[in-house]
Write an enzyme that holds these catalytic residues in place. Structure first.
Site, PDB file in Angstrom:
ATOM      1  N   SER A 295      -5.303 -11.641  -0.989  1.00 59.62           N
ATOM      2  CA  SER A 295      -5.262 -13.098  -0.998  1.00 59.62           C
ATOM      3  C   SER A 295      -3.854 -13.564  -0.616  1.00 59.62           C
ATOM      4  CB  SER A 295      -5.714 -13.620  -2.358  1.00 59.62           C
ATOM      5  OG  SER A 295      -6.022 -14.979  -2.314  1.00 59.62           O
TER       6      SER A 295
ATOM      7  N   ASP B  98     -16.627 -15.907   1.083  1.00 59.57           N
ATOM      8  CA  ASP B  98     -15.404 -16.191   0.338  1.00 59.57           C
ATOM      9  C   ASP B  98     -15.009 -17.656   0.500  1.00 59.57           C
ATOM     10  OD1 ASP B  98     -12.899 -16.266  -0.821  1.00 59.57           O
ATOM     11  OD2 ASP B  98     -12.147 -14.491   0.222  1.00 59.57           O
TER      12      ASP B  98
ATOM     13  N   HIS C  50     -14.679 -13.453  -2.474  1.00 56.29           N
ATOM     14  CA  HIS C  50     -13.254 -13.171  -2.571  1.00 56.29           C
ATOM     15  C   HIS C  50     -12.958 -11.847  -3.263  1.00 56.29           C
ATOM     16  CE1 HIS C  50      -9.193 -14.616  -2.071  1.00 56.29           C
ATOM     17  NE2 HIS C  50      -8.911 -14.416  -3.343  1.00 56.29           N
TER      18      HIS C  50
END
Length: 694
Positions: free
Chosen positions: A545, A631, A666
């Site tokens: 991320s 995501d 995610h």
């Protein structure tokens, strides 16, 4: 019959270049891979887009296939370190003891309880939620919020079945096992029982995946009759709700990354007018709880490391300091109980837990821990009147442990130590906490673990994150042993942008000082080389991320340092994302990164480090990238565009592979073993690229 098996690709896929550009502040930025964003997102149906992602997946499989025996071996050893049939330590809540259990081979857990005083022989055990049955054959399953009603007779829970982080709430009658007809789709929130268990408070995710509301659902009533208790008009703020520790108040909180605001409503009268604690003030964050007519407020209004203040409920904005803010002690939070309260924080980056007393402010009882570097904090303590506190403890060499701390005599009782069935001898390992000087002289903490018999210099894995004020704790990991037992040192760089050393540490890695984060990571790597741990080119790195953004930045700036790079769901298209206010996270992210729409300086700064925008014609290290089609945090096209541009411009022949989970979000695959397979792939890639004996 013709063979319909897809042919194994022999070359990496090259994405088409399609002219596209945007202009802001008189500056035009070309983006030839913008077409990889499906215009119908969050639905992804564009045939060209899907074909390209599938081609990348086929290339990933082709390149990793020769290493499948290593992947399988890593997965087997990782799984062997997990106690498959395992259960948590039961905890009392009301008239019940609650615990969770994994069965042999199960990907998901089961939630159990039994009445207080009942025999511990299974005869009175009650299965209240079966994640295994709920997951069934789903490709993805995640349990979100879960809340037992105050009378213990109903269970509200939320499920996400595709990784989009939009949950559907169901309510179960625990007496009959039947589901009530009430169904609430599209939630993204906690679940709070109110009004004698007649109502449930929740928040919906809007079209932009933002929670801008708090709603009340009366059991048995149509959803159309649900009442909006609060609506947030600032598109950058998120809203959530929780119960006060004494369960008398619903606390509605709104905030972004640097400003917050709270309101209280009586739990027994949720339609009452909310009490505003203090109106929002830019840069001031606070949270609140209540005891006997006194509010306790954790706020950064007088010191960036937060103070603890009190205020009368009748005058909630009149704050009086109880614990001053301090440069030395970072006050991360507090918990109220009937007879005492607990504060948590960090001193010199290490966790601290202290008991304090309402009637004697000078009485301070710290809970001490044995190691020089560790992770410790409160565990599950659900009741208002507690005489024993549940605590958790671990370090980079000590497996996770659960303790009860008896308040009366200040004694610690060990209840459970994480069991590693395949065996683990802590005496074989050593951990250090180093300080390495960054290029501006700032000392960066680094946590390192390695086997004592390791040959130096050897391979080293370096992990970092460095954003949102999130600290990366020096905790225990069973998967990490698969590298450490193969001669790696494993290091965590506690770089600026996290709050490991307090809020000043966080602020020193955000907005106009964002590049400190990237420089710190590079300088830590150089320092570990200078300390004799490793050599340039023998360092593998990973991050996800915002940590994936870190990976993208450091491969642009210092490609020769890294022998292998793994970027999970990487936030690499920073400029384009921050320029698109329609994306779920963007408005709430401007306090973290800057607003390039309105601020030319922010535009130029973000462009100067945005990994996608800074890809250039040079040799890059071997890189493995992951993405999730569903995501909502880092959209799938960011890693897809980044890989496409790297393929176009890089001058080397090193590996570059992209795997997109077509049915996940995610966090990658769900399930405790399925997720291990992805870790095994990551480690196999690292071992392959660093030439470590398989």
């Amino acid at each position: 019959m013709a063979d319909t098996t897809p042919a194994t690709p022999v070359t990496a896929p090259l994405a088409a270049k399609k002219p596209h550009s945007v202009t802001h502040h008189g500056i035009t930025v070309a983006d030839h891979y913008a077409w990889l964003r499906d215009p119908l997102y969050p639905d992804v149906t564009d045939k060209d887009v899907l074909a390209h992602l599938e081609a990348e997946n086929a290339w990933f499989e082709a390149r990793m296939k020769p290493h499948q025996p290593l992947i399988d071996s890593l997965f087997t050893e990782m799984r062997a370190r997990i106690k498959e049939a395992d259960k948590s330590v039961p905890q009392k809540d009301g008239n019940w003891l609650y615990w969770i259990e994994f069965e042999e081979g199960a990907e998901y857990k089961k939630w159990w309880r039994r009445p207080l005083g009942a025999p511990d022989d299974g005869s009175a055990d009650e299965l209240i939620l079966d994640e295994v049955a709920l997951a069934g054959d789903l490709e993805y399953f995640r349990l979100g919020a879960l809340s037992v009603s105050q009378n213990g007779m109903m269970l509200a829970y939320a499920v996400d079945d595709n990784g989009s982080e939009r949950f559907t709430v169901r309510i179960k009658d625990l007496a009959t096992g039947e589901l009530l007809p009430d169904t609430i789709p599209g939630t993204l929130s906690s679940l709070v029982w109110v009004a004698g268990d007649k109502g449930l408070i929740y928040s919906l995710a809007n079209e932009q995946w933002r929670t801008d509301n708090v709603r009340l659902h009366w059991l048995g009533q149509p959803l159309e009759e649900d009442v909006e208790l609060y609506h947030e008009d600032d598109e950058g703020f998120r809203v959530g709700s929780t119960l006060s520790a004494n369960e008398k108040w619903v606390i509605i909180s709104a905030g972004d990354h640097e400003t917050s605001e709270a309101r209280l409503i009586p739990a027994d009268d949720p339609l009452a007018t909310p009490i505003l604690v203090r109106a929002r003030q830019a840069g001031v964050e606070y949270d609140v709880d209540e005891r006997d007519g006194t509010l306790f407020i954790h706020a950064n209004d007088t010191h960036e490391n937060f103070r603890l203040a009190t205020a009368p409920l009748a005058d909630p904005g009149n704050w009086t300091t109880l614990i001053e803010g301090s440069d030395e002690f970072y006050l991360t939070g507090y918990d109220l109980f009937r007879d005492f309260y607990v504060i948590e924080g960090r001193r010199a980056g290490l966790d601290q837990v202290e008991l304090r007393y309402y009637d004697d402010p000078a009485r301070i009882e710290p809970i001490t821990f044995p190691e020089a570097s560790y992770v410790a904090g409160l565990g599950d303590n659900p009741e208002w009147a507690m005489d024993k506190l549940r605590l958790s403890y671990e370090s980079m060499v000590s497996p996770r442990s659960v303790y009860d701390y008896t308040v009366a005599d200040r004694s610690l009782e060990l209840l459970k130590v994480q069991e590693i069935p395949s065996g683990y001898d802590a005496s074989l390992y050593a951990t250090e906490r180093l300080e390495i000087a960054a290029r501006d002289g700032t000392k960066i903490p680094v946590s390192v673990v390695y086997r004592k018999d390791r040959a130096s210099p050897g391979p080293l894995h370096l992990y970092g994150y460095g954003a949102y004020g999130i600290s990366i704790e020096p905790g225990f990991s069973t998967t990490r042993l698969s590298l450490v037992d193969r001669g790696f040192a494993y290091a965590i760089a506690h770089i600026r942008g996290g709050d490991d050393l307090g809020r000043a540490w966080y602020k020193a890695g955000k907005l106009e000082r964002r590049t400190n984060t990237f420089n710190d990571f590079v300088d830590v790597a150089q320092g570990l080389i200078a300390h004799g741990f490793t050599e340039a080119g023998r360092i593998s790195i990973s991050g996800g991320s915002a940590g994936g953004e870190l990976m993208g930045a450091v491969v642009n700036s210092d490609p020769g340092l890294w022998g292998a790079v793994v970027a999970h769901v990487p936030f690499v298209d920073v400029l384009a994302t921050m320029l698109d206010a329609s994306l779920p996270l963007t408005p709430g992210e401007w306090p973290e990164w800057g607003n390039p729409i309105e601020d030319k300086a922010a535009f130029e700064l973000i462009r100067s480090y945005s990994p996608y925008d800074q890809v250039k014609a040079q040799a890059y290290p071997p890189i493995m990238v992951t993405a999730g089609l569903n995501d909502p945090r880092v959209t799938y096209w960011e890693p897809a565009k980044w890989v496409a541009k790297l393929r176009e411009l890089k001058t080397d022949s090193n590996e570059l592979i992209l795997k997109t989970n077509m049915g996940a979000g995610h966090g990658g695959k769900s399930g405790r073993f399925e997720s291990l397979k992805e870790t095994a792939e990551e480690f196999a890639f690292i071992l392959w690229q660093l030439g470590v004996a398989e």
